[in-house]
Design an enzyme around this catalytic site. Structure first.
Site, mmCIF file in Angstrom:
data_model
loop_
_atom_site.group_PDB
_atom_site.id
_atom_site.type_symbol
_atom_site.label_atom_id
_atom_site.label_comp_id
_atom_site.label_asym_id
_atom_site.label_seq_id
_atom_site.Cartn_x
_atom_site.Cartn_y
_atom_site.Cartn_z
ATOM 1 N N PHE A 185 20.392 14.811 35.495
ATOM 2 C CA PHE A 185 20.069 13.503 35.406
ATOM 3 C C PHE A 185 19.694 13.180 33.983
ATOM 4 O O PHE A 185 19.707 12.094 33.449
ATOM 5 C CB PHE A 185 18.645 13.276 36.088
ATOM 6 C CG PHE A 185 17.615 14.506 35.710
ATOM 7 C CD1 PHE A 185 16.988 14.522 34.601
ATOM 8 C CD2 PHE A 185 17.380 15.261 36.984
ATOM 9 C CE1 PHE A 185 15.973 15.673 34.318
ATOM 10 C CE2 PHE A 185 16.284 16.334 36.734
ATOM 11 C CZ PHE A 185 15.733 16.544 35.428
ATOM 12 N N TYR B 291 36.774 -1.995 -3.066
ATOM 13 C CA TYR B 291 36.842 -1.211 -1.926
ATOM 14 C C TYR B 291 36.914 -1.639 -0.512
ATOM 15 O O TYR B 291 37.228 -1.154 0.315
ATOM 16 C CB TYR B 291 35.269 -0.244 -2.284
ATOM 17 C CG TYR B 291 35.266 0.764 -3.001
ATOM 18 C CD1 TYR B 291 36.138 0.934 -4.198
ATOM 19 C CD2 TYR B 291 34.144 1.802 -2.881
ATOM 20 C CE1 TYR B 291 36.114 1.868 -5.180
ATOM 21 C CE2 TYR B 291 34.086 2.822 -4.105
ATOM 22 C CZ TYR B 291 35.101 2.918 -4.781
ATOM 23 O OH TYR B 291 35.000 4.043 -5.896
ATOM 24 N N TYR C 288 12.747 20.974 45.712
ATOM 25 C CA TYR C 288 12.293 19.758 45.025
ATOM 26 C C TYR C 288 12.575 18.434 45.500
ATOM 27 O O TYR C 288 13.654 18.031 45.934
ATOM 28 C CB TYR C 288 12.935 19.985 43.646
ATOM 29 C CG TYR C 288 12.562 18.731 42.656
ATOM 30 C CD1 TYR C 288 10.973 18.698 42.035
ATOM 31 C CD2 TYR C 288 13.356 17.724 42.451
ATOM 32 C CE1 TYR C 288 10.456 17.826 41.280
ATOM 33 C CE2 TYR C 288 12.601 16.568 41.748
ATOM 34 C CZ TYR C 288 11.302 16.631 41.315
ATOM 35 O OH TYR C 288 10.939 15.721 40.534
#
Length: 683
Positions: free
Chosen positions: A377, A328, A77
């Site tokens: 990749f 909170y 390839y």
């Protein structure tokens, strides 16, 4: 197990060591880390290539494997086949194939260049920032030198020479989907080595730094154009170098913001007169031992220990402690920030692996003389890391904004003026606009916090039907970093303003409480001494504190008349309880004198206060005093007085000083220093 703080501290120390030349980053395929990427990208550190004979032989052997297989019967390839969905084609023109690869990947939009061109801001926005480019080349080199890509030494040497000469190829910001790696950006970088006359790069220093075409540039740095042979073009561009470099920069920045979030939370606890109780070790180390939660609680506990503002524990008789537990945004800080530290450390592990990996395809196996076809990749690991970072940034920013809005709201901030106004509230709206700006920053951060990876679109003949969008995610993460810095700069400005107001409050009370006692005794001489005892004045003073806290939205000219008028009823009730009768005229006179003296004391206190002086907020803060001193001292950030005579610069200008300081090493040094424990007098 190492803590998040130790990780950040080590990173900062490494960046400084690289920058000072005490250590040198090695391009050896195995030892690159985030600090090295930061130093190379942002501090112009020059890394060294491991040019040992062993390395060169491995590189040569990998090239030989590719050359042998390129003439074999089995197709390989990208060496003898087409690319992506076009891998059905075959060719023996291996060098021409690499040129075709680079050509079709150079499809991004860049400015209309010519040598020496001065770019406009709009044109700059089309391109990678130059510091990113240095990082990309560095990371890609570290992958290539692993001898699993089949790239000749001359190519590695050439790419390294670009780094050495501070060359920054002009790379389109948008194009990559980080599927088959970051093909587009790396194609532009790699093509500089070929001398392509239509590919440009920055070169030079200072005012002489200009854009040159690649052919001219190579002549200037004494480098011959390189013609890529079998697989070399593919090896250079088929990898995650761009995504990983950008993610590394974001990683470093996120770590520092996470440290800052803990310091600013402690600072907020102080300014809001919060309690240290929620940071007790039993809640975290014993009852719910998540590592991040334990670390945040311990850090904030350490910062608050010397504070004269944060309450060690709840005291029922404290007039300012009617709210049994903090809201909170103060009380749940360890539980909120702890998971963010854990996610950032997880992201760090991912980036560390990616920086020292081979991320192209196919991959050379020298021992077996084989090319492994796969998909290293695919940068989804990087996407996962940056999405953790971006979500953590949102949660950090949300907490900062919640604290900021409490701080600016006089119905929630325990006696501070509305909008933290130092001047008269009817004409001084101080940080109201900053509140709106902070909301804008948070809204944008919240939008950016959404995952990028859920927006994948099939590309390239449906071959890239899944793709990571890692570079896009990294870009958005750095954008979120910038916005978070803006919000935090606003918060820091507000915290310092609040700290000065708390100091003024302390000074004012130290003047007023003795006045209250003295005037009460002076106006009611007939009241027996046992009645005017400490308990009597404790109750009267407590009521005065509540009245002062509830009246900060009133101008001082009328405020103290109303306060003393309301205080009069408390005085009468105390006398009634003690079964003491006093003349009504004496009470009216007491109120009138007290009101005038309180007003005079308030004005004198306000006019005489000097922000940043040894008598200022540093006297009441815990370890956050170091941040206050840095902001007021080294950065020169001014208190907003609320009067045109004193305020010569815009509020945004002063906040901007803090924002720009994020890019300096000192800001991180101050923040980390506040959290770090002292042992034997040393950090």
């Amino acid at each position: 197990m190492s803590t998040h703080l130790s990780c950040v501290s080590a990173q900062i120390a490494s960046v400084e060591a690289f920058s000072a030349g005490k250590i040198v980053a090695a391009i050896d395929g195995y030892s690159v880390d985030v600090p090295a990427v930061v130093a190379v990208s942002r501090r112009s550190h020059q890394p060294q290539v491991d040019s040992s004979d062993k390395n060169k032989k491995a590189i040569s052997d990998a090239v030989a494997v590719v050359a042998k297989l390129a003439v074999g019967e089995q197709s390989q390839y990208g060496i003898t086949t087409g690319f992506g969905g076009s891998a059905t084609t075959r060719t023996t023109q291996t060098a021409l194939l690499q040129k075709a690869l680079l050509a079709h990947c150079q499809a991004g939009i860049v400015p209309a260049f010519h040598t020496g061109k001065i770019l406009t801001p709009e044109e700059h926005d089309l391109l990678f920032p130059q510091d990113w480019i240095r990082g990309v080349m560095f990371v890609r080199l570290n992958s290539l030198i692993r001898a699993q890509s089949g790239t000749r030494w001359i190519v590695i040497e050439g790419l390294h020479k670009l780094l050495q000469h501070n060359v920054a190829p002009c790379v389109p910001l948008r194009q990559s989907i980080s599927a088959s790696g970051d093909l587009g950006p790396l194609a532009y970088i790699s093509s500089v080595l070929t001398g392509n006359p239509d590919i440009y790069a920055w070169y030079g220093e200072g005012a002489e730094r200009k854009v040159y075409d690649s052919a001219t540039l190579l002549k200037k740095i004494g480098l011959q154009p390189i013609e890529f042979i079998a697989k070399e073009g593919l090896s250079l561009i088929n990898g995650t170098g761009a995504s990983t470099a950008v993610a590394s920069l974001a990683m470093h920045d996120c770590h520092i913001l996470a440290v800052a979030s803990q310091v600013l939370s402690a600072f907020a606890v102080e300014n809001l007169k919060g309690s240290q109780e929620p940071f007790n070790p039993y809640l975290h180390n014993v009852a719910r031992p998540h590592p991040g939660q334990i670390e945040v609680a311990a850090n904030i506990r350490h910062v608050l220990l010397p504070s004269r503002l944060a309450r060690p524990h709840h005291v029922e008789s404290d007039p300012e402690a009617s709210l049994r537990q903090d809201r909170y945004c103060l009380r749940a800080v360890p539980q909120w920030l702890g998971p963010q530290l854990e996610d950032l450390l997880s992201a760090q592990q991912t980036i560390d692996v990616e920086l020292n990996s081979t991320t192209d395809n196919p991959i050379v196996d020298i021992k077996e003389g084989y090319l492994h076809h796969g998909a290293n990749f695919m940068a989804m690991a990087v996407t996962s890391a940056t999405e953790k970072m971006r979500l953590a940034l949102h949660h950090i920013a949300k907490l900062m904004f919640a604290q900021l809005t409490d701080l600016l709201n006089h119905s929630m901030n325990c006696g501070l003026p509305p909008n933290l106004a130092v001047g008269e509230p009817s004409v001084d709206y101080s940080l109201k606009g900053a509140d709106v700006a902070a909301a804008s920053y948070l809204s944008e951060i919240a939008y950016l916090a959404n995952p990028v990876s859920t927006h994948v679109i099939s590309a390239e003949m449906h071959n890239q039907s899944i793709n990571s969008l890692a570079l896009m995610s990294g870009r958005y993460t750095l954008e979120a970093v910038k916005l978070c810095r803006m919000l935090m700069a606003t918060h820091i400005f507000s915290l310092c303003q609040a700290a000065d107001l708390r100091t003024m409050e302390k000074i004012f009370r130290s003047l007023v409480f003795p006045i209250l006692r003295a005037e009460t005794k002076a106006h009611f001489p007939g009241v027996p001494e046992p009645v005017l005892n400490d308990e009597f004045f404790r109750l009267l003073t407590n009521r005065l504190i509540l009245l002062l806290n509830a009246s900060t939205d009133q101008d001082s000219g009328t405020r103290f008349e109303r306060v003393t008028s309301d205080l009069r009823s408390t005085l009468l009730a105390l006398f009634e309880t003690a079964q003491v009768e006093v003349p009504l005229g004496a009470i009216s006179a007491w109120r009138a004198v007290l009101s005038k003296k309180m007003l005079r004391a308030f004005i004198e206190m306000r006019e005489g206060y000097v922000p940043g002086s040894p008598e200022s907020a540093v006297t009441i803060l815990g370890r956050t005093g170091a941040l206050y001193a840095y902001v007021r001292g080294e950065l020169g950030v001014k208190l907003h007085w609320g009067t045109p005579e004193k305020d010569r610069t815009a509020i945004g200008t002063e906040i901007g000083k803090i924002f720009h300081a994020w890019k300096t090493p000192k800001m991180a040094e101050v923040l980390v220093g506040i959290l770090e424990k002292h042992e034997g007098g040393k950090l």
